[in-house]
Design an enzyme around this catalytic site. Structure first.
Site, PDB file in Angstrom:
ATOM      1  N   LYS A 270      43.714  29.990   9.014  1.00  0.00           N
ATOM      2  CA  LYS A 270      42.852  30.194   7.846  1.00  0.00           C
ATOM      3  C   LYS A 270      43.544  29.813   6.547  1.00  0.00           C
ATOM      4  CE  LYS A 270      39.476  33.436   9.551  1.00  0.00           C
ATOM      5  NZ  LYS A 270      38.680  34.635   9.315  1.00  0.00           N
TER       6      LYS A 270
ATOM      7  N   LYS B 162      37.630  25.908  18.785  1.00  0.00           N
ATOM      8  CA  LYS B 162      36.709  26.956  19.238  1.00  0.00           C
ATOM      9  C   LYS B 162      35.420  26.913  18.422  1.00  0.00           C
ATOM     10  CE  LYS B 162      37.606  30.847  16.385  1.00  0.00           C
ATOM     11  NZ  LYS B 162      37.851  32.171  16.037  1.00  0.00           N
TER      12      LYS B 162
ATOM     13  N   LYS C  81      31.649  29.928  13.281  1.00  0.00           N
ATOM     14  CA  LYS C  81      30.638  29.894  12.212  1.00  0.00           C
ATOM     15  C   LYS C  81      31.194  29.288  10.936  1.00  0.00           C
ATOM     16  CE  LYS C  81      31.873  34.722  11.908  1.00  0.00           C
ATOM     17  NZ  LYS C  81      31.661  35.969  12.614  1.00  0.00           N
TER      18      LYS C  81
END
Ligand code: TYM
Length: 327
Positions: free
Chosen positions: A111, A192, A195
């Site tokens: 992230k 993966k 969203k």
């Protein structure tokens, strides 16, 4: 009765990955365990959120829990922020985690990658997750593969606390499904399904319209061969679609392969779309009913009240063990 705890961030639309890797197992476990299922809003703000979106997404995740089959009479469904002991225990336990441990977290590395400025919340986030789990002395934590490292940290911190202050915390076990713990992106099976991927064609949202689901699946990348065979190393794209089929139809991987022996990708993908649509339609219908009924606020209030009983006791015990002066 043994205890289960898990949570999902209200940071966007929920995907089929969230359902297969997590929610489906929440529903199954509620019959045998005392369950706490949270909407982890305190986690979601580790990246910026629009206030109105956060509110809407929070209610959406809670309603999807119920629509997917979690029975609020059996399991506690609640907002993490409604039980303030999460934040407080989070602080106490974060003081027991080293910088190095947090720096090794792959979710943080992913992230933070490429960002000029990274919030400290994103860095210390695993400390809050440790507290979420230990606050209820959970025995089992159903999650997808990507949360495994956070679970290992939780086990380490629980052991560290017990060693330093006396046996108190249960060492939790991860519950990671053998099939479906890592549903991959529809456009690239090396990533993966997530969203946060800006290409909405790469993921299926639980609330996507049937026509959208059919389109996304028909456009999903497939490997160059033609055989519907499960072989993640050599045929990652088709293997991912077989996994989705198996989890949505309630069949084993071998049963899916047998059904499509000698058939091509075309008919397989067409059927897969119908299997996914058929599995999601009743969930979507219940979701609309629940949102319309307005009952979700009451469910959340009751869930938080019940969860707080345990949370309050654990926090008091931990404060005492760590040497805080009682009020
Ligand atoms: P989150 O919100 O990213 O994801 C929620 C759950 O869905 C699983 N998942 C997947 N499983 C299979 N395939 C995928 N493509 C996929 N994408 C997501 C995740 O593994 C997760 O189980 N840190 C957690 C939330 C959390 C939590 C907790 C979980 C906070 N406190 C305490 C368990 C216990 C997270 O970010 O999940």
């Amino acid at each position: 009765m043994k205890k289960v705890l898990s949570g999902i961030q209200p940071s966007g639309k929920l995907t089929l990955g969230n359902y297969i890797g997590a929610i489906k197992n929440f529903v199954a476990l509620q019959h045998e365990y005392a369950c706490n299922f949270m909407v982890v809003d305190l986690h979601a703000i580790t990246v910026p959120q629009e206030p109105a979106d956060l509110r809407e997404q929070s209610e959406m995740v809670a309603a999807l829990y119920v629509a997917a089959g979690i029975d609020p009479a059996k399991a506690n469904i609640f907002m993490q922020s409604h039980v303030p002991q999460h934040a407080e225990l989070g602080w106490l336990l974060t003081t027991m985690i080293s910088m190095g441990e947090l720096e090794r977290m792959t979710q943080f590395k992913d992230k933070a990658a490429g960002k000029e400025s990274v919030g400290t919340g994103l860095f210390i986030y695993p400390g809050l997750m440790v507290a979420d789990i230990l606050l209820y002395n959970a025995d089992l934590v159903p999650v997808g593969e990507d949360q495994k490292q956070h679970l290992e940290l939780t086990r380490d911190v629980a052991g560290r606390f017990n060693h330093r202050y006396g046996e108190y915390f249960t060492i939790p076990e991860p519950y990671i499904p053998e099939v479906g713990a890592r549903i991959m992106s529809l456009d690239d099976a090396s990533k993966k399904m997530s969203k946060s991927n800006p290409n909405a064609g790469s993921w299926i949202a639980l609330l996507d319209e049937p026509a959208v689901i059919r389109k996304k699946i028909s456009r999903a990348t497939t490997d160059s061969g033609s055989e519907v065979k499960y072989d993640p190393a050599n045929k990652p794209e088709v293997s991912n679609l077989i996994t989705i089929y198996s989890q949505c139809a309630g069949l084993s991987i071998a049963e899916v392969e047998a059904r499509y022996e000698g058939k091509m990708y075309g008919p397989f993908k067409k059927d897969l779309a119908e299997v996914v649509v058929g599995m999601l339609e009743p969930i979507q219908q219940r979701y609309r009913d629940i949102r319309e009924s307005g009952e979700i606020r009451g469910i959340l209030a009751q869930g938080a009240e019940r969860a707080a009983e345990t949370a309050e006791k654990t926090l008091k015990d931990v404060q005492h063990l760590m040497g805080f002066l009682a009020k």
